[in-house]
Write a protein that holds these residues in place. Structure first.
Motif, PDB file in Angstrom:
ATOM      1  N   LEU A  62      -5.215   9.016   0.493  1.00 14.78           N
ATOM      2  CA  LEU A  62      -3.801   9.263   0.760  1.00 14.78           C
ATOM      3  C   LEU A  62      -3.624  10.125   2.008  1.00 14.78           C
ATOM      4  O   LEU A  62      -4.447  10.987   2.302  1.00 14.78           O
ATOM      5  CB  LEU A  62      -3.153   9.967  -0.437  1.00 14.78           C
ATOM      6  CG  LEU A  62      -3.191   9.234  -1.781  1.00 14.78           C
ATOM      7  CD1 LEU A  62      -2.569  10.103  -2.866  1.00 14.78           C
ATOM      8  CD2 LEU A  62      -2.488   7.893  -1.697  1.00 14.78           C
ATOM      9  N   THR A  63      -2.537   9.896   2.713  1.00 12.93           N
ATOM     10  CA  THR A  63      -2.224  10.753   3.853  1.00 12.93           C
ATOM     11  C   THR A  63      -1.703  12.097   3.348  1.00 12.93           C
ATOM     12  O   THR A  63      -1.332  12.250   2.172  1.00 12.93           O
ATOM     13  CB  THR A  63      -1.145  10.118   4.745  1.00 12.93           C
ATOM     14  OG1 THR A  63       0.099  10.079   4.018  1.00 12.93           O
ATOM     15  CG2 THR A  63      -1.530   8.705   5.175  1.00 12.93           C
ATOM     16  N   ALA A  64      -1.647  13.065   4.256  1.00 10.79           N
ATOM     17  CA  ALA A  64      -1.130  14.385   3.885  1.00 10.79           C
ATOM     18  C   ALA A  64       0.295  14.281   3.358  1.00 10.79           C
ATOM     19  O   ALA A  64       0.660  14.929   2.359  1.00 10.79           O
ATOM     20  CB  ALA A  64      -1.200  15.326   5.086  1.00 10.79           C
ATOM     21  N   GLY A 114       0.794  -1.230   0.000  1.00 10.05           N
ATOM     22  CA  GLY A 114       0.000   0.000   0.000  1.00 10.05           C
ATOM     23  C   GLY A 114       0.821   1.273   0.000  1.00 10.05           C
ATOM     24  O   GLY A 114       0.250   2.370  -0.083  1.00 10.05           O
ATOM     25  N   SER A 115       2.128   1.180   0.082  1.00  7.01           N
ATOM     26  CA  SER A 115       2.978   2.367   0.068  1.00  7.01           C
ATOM     27  C   SER A 115       3.174   2.854  -1.366  1.00  7.01           C
ATOM     28  O   SER A 115       2.945   2.122  -2.329  1.00  7.01           O
ATOM     29  CB  SER A 115       4.337   2.066   0.712  1.00  7.01           C
ATOM     30  OG  SER A 115       5.037   1.071  -0.018  1.00  7.01           O
ATOM     31  N   LEU A 116       3.593   4.100  -1.515  1.00 12.62           N
ATOM     32  CA  LEU A 116       3.796   4.676  -2.837  1.00 12.62           C
ATOM     33  C   LEU A 116       4.913   3.949  -3.585  1.00 12.62           C
ATOM     34  O   LEU A 116       5.981   3.706  -3.027  1.00 12.62           O
ATOM     35  CB  LEU A 116       4.150   6.154  -2.721  1.00 12.62           C
ATOM     36  CG  LEU A 116       3.099   7.074  -2.082  1.00 12.62           C
ATOM     37  CD1 LEU A 116       3.659   8.490  -1.971  1.00 12.62           C
ATOM     38  CD2 LEU A 116       1.789   7.065  -2.857  1.00 12.62           C
ATOM     39  N   ASP A 117       4.660   3.640  -4.843  1.00 15.01           N
ATOM     40  CA  ASP A 117       5.663   3.019  -5.699  1.00 15.01           C
ATOM     41  C   ASP A 117       6.318   4.138  -6.510  1.00 15.01           C
ATOM     42  O   ASP A 117       5.856   4.490  -7.599  1.00 15.01           O
ATOM     43  CB  ASP A 117       5.008   1.983  -6.612  1.00 15.01           C
ATOM     44  CG  ASP A 117       6.025   1.143  -7.370  1.00 15.01           C
ATOM     45  OD1 ASP A 117       7.140   1.654  -7.621  1.00 15.01           O
ATOM     46  OD2 ASP A 117       5.711  -0.008  -7.730  1.00 15.01           O
ATOM     47  N   HIS A 118       7.382   4.705  -5.989  1.00 13.63           N
ATOM     48  CA  HIS A 118       8.007   5.880  -6.589  1.00 13.63           C
ATOM     49  C   HIS A 118       8.429   5.633  -8.033  1.00 13.63           C
ATOM     50  O   HIS A 118       8.196   6.475  -8.913  1.00 13.63           O
ATOM     51  CB  HIS A 118       9.216   6.318  -5.763  1.00 13.63           C
ATOM     52  CG  HIS A 118       8.860   6.877  -4.422  1.00 13.63           C
ATOM     53  ND1 HIS A 118       9.620   7.846  -3.791  1.00 13.63           N
ATOM     54  CD2 HIS A 118       7.819   6.629  -3.582  1.00 13.63           C
ATOM     55  CE1 HIS A 118       9.077   8.156  -2.627  1.00 13.63           C
ATOM     56  NE2 HIS A 118       7.990   7.415  -2.477  1.00 13.63           N
ATOM     57  N   VAL A 174      -4.532  -0.996  -4.894  1.00 10.70           N
ATOM     58  CA  VAL A 174      -5.374   0.141  -4.519  1.00 10.70           C
ATOM     59  C   VAL A 174      -5.348   0.311  -3.007  1.00 10.70           C
ATOM     60  O   VAL A 174      -4.999  -0.606  -2.260  1.00 10.70           O
ATOM     61  CB  VAL A 174      -6.829  -0.052  -4.998  1.00 10.70           C
ATOM     62  CG1 VAL A 174      -6.927   0.093  -6.513  1.00 10.70           C
ATOM     63  CG2 VAL A 174      -7.383  -1.417  -4.577  1.00 10.70           C
ATOM     64  N   LYS A 175      -5.723   1.505  -2.569  1.00 10.83           N
ATOM     65  CA  LYS A 175      -5.806   1.781  -1.139  1.00 10.83           C
ATOM     66  C   LYS A 175      -7.129   1.242  -0.587  1.00 10.83           C
ATOM     67  O   LYS A 175      -8.202   1.521  -1.132  1.00 10.83           O
ATOM     68  CB  LYS A 175      -5.744   3.293  -0.890  1.00 10.83           C
ATOM     69  CG  LYS A 175      -4.360   3.917  -1.102  1.00 10.83           C
ATOM     70  CD  LYS A 175      -3.480   3.753   0.116  1.00 10.83           C
ATOM     71  CE  LYS A 175      -2.216   4.604   0.023  1.00 10.83           C
ATOM     72  NZ  LYS A 175      -1.337   4.422   1.198  1.00 10.83           N
ATOM     73  N   ALA A 176      -7.055   0.501   0.509  1.00 12.51           N
ATOM     74  CA  ALA A 176      -8.264   0.034   1.179  1.00 12.51           C
ATOM     75  C   ALA A 176      -9.063   1.251   1.665  1.00 12.51           C
ATOM     76  O   ALA A 176      -8.465   2.268   2.033  1.00 12.51           O
ATOM     77  CB  ALA A 176      -7.892  -0.871   2.345  1.00 12.51           C
ATOM     78  N   PRO A 177     -10.387   1.179   1.634  1.00 15.30           N
ATOM     79  CA  PRO A 177     -11.196  -0.039   1.545  1.00 15.30           C
ATOM     80  C   PRO A 177     -11.389  -0.615   0.149  1.00 15.30           C
ATOM     81  O   PRO A 177     -12.036  -1.655   0.021  1.00 15.30           O
ATOM     82  CB  PRO A 177     -12.533   0.402   2.135  1.00 15.30           C
ATOM     83  CG  PRO A 177     -12.627   1.849   1.794  1.00 15.30           C
ATOM     84  CD  PRO A 177     -11.230   2.373   1.927  1.00 15.30           C
TER      85      PRO A 177
END
Length: 300
Positions: A54-56, A20-24, A269-272
């Protein structure tokens, strides 16, 4: 960079790793691919870019990656989707400092503002930044409709420059262009209404499925804007079932799967949200495969 508000501006998917982390690297590669295929600009973290999930810190990281990767080749537009005016103003100022060229501004999330509140929300953001603002108008999705009479109240805000029209009603395109002329750039925001919108005078398109088919999407809009509707209709019909996927509640999963099939990028994708499986996945795969085959047949 001065933004030329014309052409295909893909609503870029936010590529993610399995955790779930960004794939730079995938984010950078994806941007290069879009630019190489002729897009007019890129919209980071629209709804397709999973802005609200996404977080800030992730949002700002995505913008930094985009600005560094694009390096002035096309405009970088950032989605702005926040729950309060204060957070929206802060994000606008942060995005400007990072170096984007424009903002696509959603209405305030979670609260359905009335007309007066909606206009004041956009006006406050416009006055907080020098960046050009595209109003994101999707009343089906967010319950707020920036009708022409409300856009009229923003016409004196010089940096409110465009509207992404996603009412699913092409008469709105004509109403906007008749009332405002070239004061606001009107963008099609619905993939399966792009040819109809271009026939009415639209020259810009914020597209989801351009992530999967960037070259063909650019060609389609160029044909339509040039008035070559015979060829445009042929290509549009080849892609229309794919474009219909852009208006489904699971458009993020559908677009990411299509992009995976055409370019190999991860469909995480980001859950949910969850990746597609079973019969639903097979149906989307079949649609994408058929669109690829249709495009190949046209080129033979």
């Amino acid at each position: 960079m001065q933004v030329n508000w014309k052409g295909v501006f893909p609503a870029v998917t936010t590529k993610l790793k399995d955790d779930g982390s960004l794939d730079h690297e995938a984010i950078k590669s994806g941007l290069n691919r879009l630019i190489e295929n002729g897009v007019g600009g890129v919209v980071m973290m629209g709804m397709v870019g999973e802005n609200a999930q996404l977080t800030a810190d992730e949002k700002r990281t995505v913008l930094k990656l985009a600005v560094e990767t694009v390096a002035g080749r096309v405009p970088v537009i950032s989605g702005l989707a926040e729950t309060s005016t204060a957070l929206a103003v802060q994000f606008a100022q942060d995005a400007e400092a990072i170096g984007v060229q424009g903002l696509m501004v959603f209405p305030g999330l979670t609260y359905r503002s009335d007309d007066r509140e909606t206009v004041e929300f956009y006006r406050t953001i416009a006055r907080s930044t020098k960046l050009g603002l595209m109003i994101y108008n999707n009343p089906r999705g967010y319950g707020v409709d920036m009708r022409p009479d409300l856009m009229d109240q923003l016409k004196d805000e010089a940096n409110v420059v465009a509207i992404k029209e996603e009412t699913y009603d092409t008469t709105r395109v004509t109403d906007l262009l008749k009332r405002f002329g070239d004061r606001f750039a009107v963008f099609c925001g619905v993939d399966d209404l792009v040819l109809e919108s271009a026939a009415l005078g639209v020259t810009g398109w914020v597209s989801g499925m351009a992530n999967a088919m960037p070259k063909e999407s650019v060609e389609l809009l160029n044909l339509a804007v040039a008035g070559d509707f015979v060829k445009a209709r042929e290509l549009y019909r080849a892609l229309i079932d794919l474009f219909h996927l852009d208006v489904h509640v699971k458009l993020v999963q559908y677009i990411k799967l299509a992009e995976n099939m055409t370019a190999g990028y991860p469909e995480n994708v980001k859950a949910p949200r969850l990746k597609l499986e079973g019969e639903e996945r097979q149906k989307v795969v079949a649609i994408v495969e058929q669109a690829i085959a249709n495009v190949r047949a046209l080129s033979n």
